[in-house]
Design a protein around this motif. Structure first.
Motif, PDB file in Angstrom:
ATOM      1  N   LEU A  82       0.812  -1.212   0.000  1.00  0.00           N
ATOM      2  CA  LEU A  82       0.000   0.000   0.000  1.00  0.00           C
ATOM      3  C   LEU A  82       0.847   1.264   0.000  1.00  0.00           C
ATOM      4  O   LEU A  82       0.358   2.356  -0.290  1.00  0.00           O
ATOM      5  CB  LEU A  82      -0.931   0.003   1.216  1.00  0.00           C
ATOM      6  N   SER A  83       2.120   1.129   0.334  1.00  0.00           N
ATOM      7  CA  SER A  83       3.038   2.274   0.310  1.00  0.00           C
ATOM      8  C   SER A  83       3.792   2.387  -1.007  1.00  0.00           C
ATOM      9  O   SER A  83       4.520   3.359  -1.222  1.00  0.00           O
ATOM     10  CB  SER A  83       4.054   2.149   1.461  1.00  0.00           C
ATOM     11  N   ALA A  84       3.634   1.397  -1.869  1.00  0.00           N
ATOM     12  CA  ALA A  84       4.458   1.312  -3.079  1.00  0.00           C
ATOM     13  C   ALA A  84       3.844   2.092  -4.235  1.00  0.00           C
ATOM     14  O   ALA A  84       3.268   1.516  -5.159  1.00  0.00           O
ATOM     15  CB  ALA A  84       4.672  -0.146  -3.481  1.00  0.00           C
ATOM     16  N   ASP A  85       3.941   3.382  -4.144  1.00  0.00           N
ATOM     17  CA  ASP A  85       3.533   4.234  -5.260  1.00  0.00           C
ATOM     18  C   ASP A  85       4.537   4.047  -6.396  1.00  0.00           C
ATOM     19  O   ASP A  85       5.739   4.053  -6.173  1.00  0.00           O
ATOM     20  CB  ASP A  85       3.518   5.696  -4.810  1.00  0.00           C
ATOM     21  N   PHE A  86       4.029   3.863  -7.631  1.00  0.00           N
ATOM     22  CA  PHE A  86       4.933   3.620  -8.769  1.00  0.00           C
ATOM     23  C   PHE A  86       5.926   4.765  -8.960  1.00  0.00           C
ATOM     24  O   PHE A  86       7.035   4.552  -9.431  1.00  0.00           O
ATOM     25  CB  PHE A  86       4.132   3.394 -10.047  1.00  0.00           C
ATOM     26  N   SER A  87       5.506   5.970  -8.592  1.00  0.00           N
ATOM     27  CA  SER A  87       6.430   7.098  -8.722  1.00  0.00           C
ATOM     28  C   SER A  87       7.623   6.924  -7.786  1.00  0.00           C
ATOM     29  O   SER A  87       8.747   7.304  -8.105  1.00  0.00           O
ATOM     30  CB  SER A  87       5.706   8.411  -8.413  1.00  0.00           C
ATOM     31  N   ALA A 225      -7.940   6.044   9.930  1.00  0.00           N
ATOM     32  CA  ALA A 225      -7.634   4.734  10.494  1.00  0.00           C
ATOM     33  C   ALA A 225      -8.604   3.681   9.974  1.00  0.00           C
ATOM     34  O   ALA A 225      -8.201   2.582   9.576  1.00  0.00           O
ATOM     35  CB  ALA A 225      -7.667   4.794  12.017  1.00  0.00           C
ATOM     36  N   ILE A 226      -9.903   4.010   9.953  1.00  0.00           N
ATOM     37  CA  ILE A 226     -10.916   3.060   9.494  1.00  0.00           C
ATOM     38  C   ILE A 226     -10.743   2.752   8.008  1.00  0.00           C
ATOM     39  O   ILE A 226     -10.810   1.595   7.577  1.00  0.00           O
ATOM     40  CB  ILE A 226     -12.329   3.602   9.775  1.00  0.00           C
ATOM     41  N   GLU A 227     -10.515   3.786   7.208  1.00  0.00           N
ATOM     42  CA  GLU A 227     -10.333   3.573   5.772  1.00  0.00           C
ATOM     43  C   GLU A 227      -9.074   2.757   5.493  1.00  0.00           C
ATOM     44  O   GLU A 227      -9.057   1.904   4.586  1.00  0.00           O
ATOM     45  CB  GLU A 227     -10.277   4.924   5.058  1.00  0.00           C
ATOM     46  N   THR A 228      -8.031   2.995   6.265  1.00  0.00           N
ATOM     47  CA  THR A 228      -6.798   2.234   6.084  1.00  0.00           C
ATOM     48  C   THR A 228      -6.991   0.779   6.486  1.00  0.00           C
ATOM     49  O   THR A 228      -6.498  -0.130   5.819  1.00  0.00           O
ATOM     50  CB  THR A 228      -5.655   2.857   6.911  1.00  0.00           C
ATOM     51  N   MET A 229      -7.727   0.540   7.572  1.00  0.00           N
ATOM     52  CA  MET A 229      -8.005  -0.835   7.990  1.00  0.00           C
ATOM     53  C   MET A 229      -8.798  -1.580   6.919  1.00  0.00           C
ATOM     54  O   MET A 229      -8.600  -2.780   6.709  1.00  0.00           O
ATOM     55  CB  MET A 229      -8.758  -0.824   9.318  1.00  0.00           C
ATOM     56  N   ALA A 230      -9.677  -0.864   6.234  1.00  0.00           N
ATOM     57  CA  ALA A 230     -10.445  -1.490   5.151  1.00  0.00           C
ATOM     58  C   ALA A 230      -9.517  -1.919   4.017  1.00  0.00           C
ATOM     59  O   ALA A 230      -9.697  -2.992   3.417  1.00  0.00           O
ATOM     60  CB  ALA A 230     -11.507  -0.515   4.633  1.00  0.00           C
ATOM     61  N   LEU A 231      -8.518  -1.090   3.711  1.00  0.00           N
ATOM     62  CA  LEU A 231      -7.543  -1.450   2.680  1.00  0.00           C
ATOM     63  C   LEU A 231      -6.738  -2.682   3.087  1.00  0.00           C
ATOM     64  O   LEU A 231      -6.493  -3.582   2.276  1.00  0.00           O
ATOM     65  CB  LEU A 231      -6.607  -0.264   2.424  1.00  0.00           C
ATOM     66  N   PHE A 232      -6.335  -2.730   4.354  1.00  0.00           N
ATOM     67  CA  PHE A 232      -5.610  -3.899   4.853  1.00  0.00           C
ATOM     68  C   PHE A 232      -6.483  -5.152   4.747  1.00  0.00           C
ATOM     69  O   PHE A 232      -6.012  -6.219   4.334  1.00  0.00           O
ATOM     70  CB  PHE A 232      -5.187  -3.686   6.306  1.00  0.00           C
ATOM     71  N   ALA A 233      -7.749  -5.018   5.124  1.00  0.00           N
ATOM     72  CA  ALA A 233      -8.671  -6.156   5.067  1.00  0.00           C
ATOM     73  C   ALA A 233      -8.824  -6.661   3.636  1.00  0.00           C
ATOM     74  O   ALA A 233      -8.897  -7.871   3.390  1.00  0.00           O
ATOM     75  CB  ALA A 233     -10.027  -5.761   5.642  1.00  0.00           C
ATOM     76  N   ASN A 281      -6.864  10.052  -2.138  1.00  0.00           N
ATOM     77  CA  ASN A 281      -5.756  10.480  -1.288  1.00  0.00           C
ATOM     78  C   ASN A 281      -5.471   9.394  -0.253  1.00  0.00           C
ATOM     79  O   ASN A 281      -6.242   9.196   0.681  1.00  0.00           O
ATOM     80  CB  ASN A 281      -6.106  11.799  -0.590  1.00  0.00           C
ATOM     81  N   MET A 282      -4.365   8.673  -0.444  1.00  0.00           N
ATOM     82  CA  MET A 282      -4.018   7.581   0.466  1.00  0.00           C
ATOM     83  C   MET A 282      -3.441   8.145   1.762  1.00  0.00           C
ATOM     84  O   MET A 282      -2.673   9.103   1.748  1.00  0.00           O
ATOM     85  CB  MET A 282      -2.999   6.655  -0.190  1.00  0.00           C
ATOM     86  N   PHE A 283      -3.796   7.510   2.872  1.00  0.00           N
ATOM     87  CA  PHE A 283      -3.339   7.971   4.182  1.00  0.00           C
ATOM     88  C   PHE A 283      -2.042   7.249   4.549  1.00  0.00           C
ATOM     89  O   PHE A 283      -2.041   6.257   5.284  1.00  0.00           O
ATOM     90  CB  PHE A 283      -4.426   7.740   5.229  1.00  0.00           C
ATOM     91  N   ASP A 284      -0.939   7.778   4.008  1.00  0.00           N
ATOM     92  CA  ASP A 284       0.349   7.130   4.222  1.00  0.00           C
ATOM     93  C   ASP A 284       0.751   7.092   5.691  1.00  0.00           C
ATOM     94  O   ASP A 284       1.434   6.169   6.121  1.00  0.00           O
ATOM     95  CB  ASP A 284       1.430   7.844   3.411  1.00  0.00           C
ATOM     96  N   ARG A 285       0.360   8.110   6.448  1.00  0.00           N
ATOM     97  CA  ARG A 285       0.729   8.135   7.858  1.00  0.00           C
ATOM     98  C   ARG A 285       0.096   6.964   8.603  1.00  0.00           C
ATOM     99  O   ARG A 285       0.727   6.326   9.441  1.00  0.00           O
ATOM    100  CB  ARG A 285       0.326   9.476   8.488  1.00  0.00           C
ATOM    101  N   ALA A 286      -1.183   6.686   8.303  1.00  0.00           N
ATOM    102  CA  ALA A 286      -1.872   5.568   8.957  1.00  0.00           C
ATOM    103  C   ALA A 286      -1.270   4.231   8.511  1.00  0.00           C
ATOM    104  O   ALA A 286      -1.082   3.314   9.315  1.00  0.00           O
ATOM    105  CB  ALA A 286      -3.365   5.607   8.629  1.00  0.00           C
ATOM    106  N   ILE A 287      -0.968   4.115   7.215  1.00  0.00           N
ATOM    107  CA  ILE A 287      -0.343   2.895   6.703  1.00  0.00           C
ATOM    108  C   ILE A 287       0.988   2.656   7.401  1.00  0.00           C
ATOM    109  O   ILE A 287       1.323   1.526   7.788  1.00  0.00           O
ATOM    110  CB  ILE A 287      -0.139   2.999   5.170  1.00  0.00           C
ATOM    111  N   ASP A 288       1.750   3.723   7.579  1.00  0.00           N
ATOM    112  CA  ASP A 288       3.056   3.627   8.218  1.00  0.00           C
ATOM    113  C   ASP A 288       2.936   3.159   9.658  1.00  0.00           C
ATOM    114  O   ASP A 288       3.670   2.281  10.114  1.00  0.00           O
ATOM    115  CB  ASP A 288       3.752   4.985   8.147  1.00  0.00           C
ATOM    116  N   VAL A 289       1.999   3.746  10.415  1.00  0.00           N
ATOM    117  CA  VAL A 289       1.823   3.376  11.825  1.00  0.00           C
ATOM    118  C   VAL A 289       1.390   1.920  11.947  1.00  0.00           C
ATOM    119  O   VAL A 289       1.954   1.151  12.740  1.00  0.00           O
ATOM    120  CB  VAL A 289       0.795   4.303  12.504  1.00  0.00           C
ATOM    121  N   PHE A 290       0.383   1.519  11.176  1.00  0.00           N
ATOM    122  CA  PHE A 290      -0.083   0.137  11.249  1.00  0.00           C
ATOM    123  C   PHE A 290       1.007  -0.847  10.805  1.00  0.00           C
ATOM    124  O   PHE A 290       1.150  -1.923  11.375  1.00  0.00           O
ATOM    125  CB  PHE A 290      -1.336  -0.054  10.375  1.00  0.00           C
ATOM    126  N   GLY A 291       1.755  -0.459   9.778  1.00  0.00           N
ATOM    127  CA  GLY A 291       2.826  -1.326   9.292  1.00  0.00           C
ATOM    128  C   GLY A 291       3.918  -1.522  10.314  1.00  0.00           C
ATOM    129  O   GLY A 291       4.377  -2.646  10.554  1.00  0.00           O
TER     130      GLY A 291
END
Length: 410
Positions: A82-87, A225-233, A281-291
């Motif tokens: 989820l953090s791997a933006d092609f750019s 946080a909720i939207e990021t958890m949905a992506l993880f799920a 708009n991806m929530f990189d901060r939430a992805i980072d914390v959960f990761g």
């Protein structure tokens, strides 16, 4: 022997205590700081020793729930995807390609050493692959997959059990040698530790630094946080479908891709489709914390499940090979990886990561790099390259090289 099964809730509680103890140990013991030993490794090894003493004195074996360990591992790899933006991947550019070549060459070296030593010690040469990239670069998942193949197709009795013990040995050593190797290289280039770490740790980030500065405060709302958890799920659900009997029945028999790779792959797919096609708009901060939280908990539970007495049961020839493989990893990282990656600070941090997944696993690699960057400063290049190579590309490269070796030896 009295087996005590620890349920998921108590497993989670004990794992968090292990992480807190690890943080206390690293904070108080100068030796652990000097060698940049990751906090989960410090706390986890202490817990493993305590569990071993319980086994020796009272014949008690604690079995911690592995479902949580597997779940946190999948969360961690999903966060990489989820953090791997092609750019960002494009930003890896030449360094990413060179590191892939460095890693591929090391896998060949690792297997050559294993096969050569196994033959010299009077063992089946294929046994050298079990103490080679099957378990060390490949980890527990690859050890389990190839162990079954070696048992059924090549008559290597107990290959799965030996593979698990070898992978566990590698997981420990990978977490212990990465920091010291990087520390020596950092000292060699004359870089000094960060004097005021509290300022950077407590500052609110304006630039996304995925997996870097794991102790740094992040602004997260309940919505993100909720939207990021949905992506993880979604990543976990897709990976579960891809390894289910319904899907694998239509795949070639030897087409085995671990579940975590599918989770990572779908994370990459989700990230880039949502951001590029739908302008989400991806929530990189939430992805980072959960990761980062998942990474620490995965390592904590993995080391809680480390039964030291099983390592003591490893045959002497295998133990000799594993010790030499550890020395080879240190030497290769110090003289080859460091120089080919530029012989600078980023290269030193990359060496810590290479030691982590060259002997253990990608979570160990990230933990190794975090322990170095928390002391000496960030390395965007290392945290861009290592997670993708160690979690994604390495499995395909390793599978190809292993198939070649086994075809030649068989």
């Amino acid at each position: 022997m009295n087996n005590i099964i620890i349920n998921p809730y108590y497993t989670l509680i004990i794992a968090t205590l292990v992480l807190l103890v690890g943080r206390l140990l690293v904070g108080k013991i100068k030796l652990l700081q000097n060698f940049n030993i990751p906090e989960p490794v410090a706390g986890g090894l202490l817990a493993a020793v305590i569990i071993y003493l319980l086994y020796l004195k009272y014949k008690i074996s604690l079995d911690f729930n592995t479902n949580l360990q597997d779940a946190f591992m999948l969360f961690f790899f999903s966060s990489i995807g989820l953090s791997a933006d092609f750019s960002r991947l494009k930003a890896g550019g030449k360094g990413l390609i060179i590191f892939l070549g460095v890693v591929a060459l090391f896998i060949v070296v690792q297997n050559s050493v294993g096969v050569g030593l196994a033959s010299a010690l009077g063992q089946n040469p294929i046994m050298g692959l079990i103490t080679g990239s099957i378990t060390l670069t490949g980890g527990h998942g690859t050890a389990g997959a190839w162990g079954k193949i070696l048992e059924t197709d090549y008559g290597i009795k107990g290959a799965t059990g030996l593979g698990m013990a070898s992978a566990t040995f590698g997981l420990i050593l990978g977490g212990l040698i990465g920091g010291p190797v990087a520390r020596k290289l950092v000292n060699k280039i004359g870089r000094k530790p960060i004097i005021d770490k509290t300022a950077t740790d407590n500052a609110v980030d304006t630039v996304v630094e995925v997996f870097e500065n794991s102790g740094k405060q992040r602004l997260i709302t309940s919505k993100s946080a909720i939207e990021t958890m949905a992506l993880f799920a979604a990543c976990l659900s897709f990976s579960a479908i891809m390894v289910s009997p319904t899907v694998t029945a239509y795949l070639p028999e030897k087409f085995t891709i671990p579940q975590f790779v599918w989770a990572l792959f779908f994370g990459v797919f989700l990230r880039n489709v949502l951001t590029n096609a739908f302008k989400v708009n991806m929530f990189d901060r939430a992805i980072d914390v959960f990761g980062n939280a998942s990474l620490s908990l995965f390592l904590g539970i993995a080391l809680l499940n480390l039964k030291l007495w099983t390592l003591l049961d490893i045959a002497v020839p295998m133990l000799i090979i594993l010790v030499i493989q550890t020395f080879v990893m240190c030497t290769y990282a110090y003289f080859v990886t460091f120089r080919l990656m530029g012989a600078d600070y980023d290269a030193a941090v990359l060496c810590a990561g290479h030691c982590g997944f060259g002997l253990g696993a990608t979570p160990t690699a990230v933990a190794n790099m975090q322990s170095v960057t928390e002391c000496f400063g960030t390395s965007h290049k290392a945290f861009l390259i290592v997670p993708m190579v160690g979690a994604f590309f390495i499995d395909f490269i390793n599978a190809f090289i292993l198939t070649t070796f086994i075809g030649f030896l068989g």
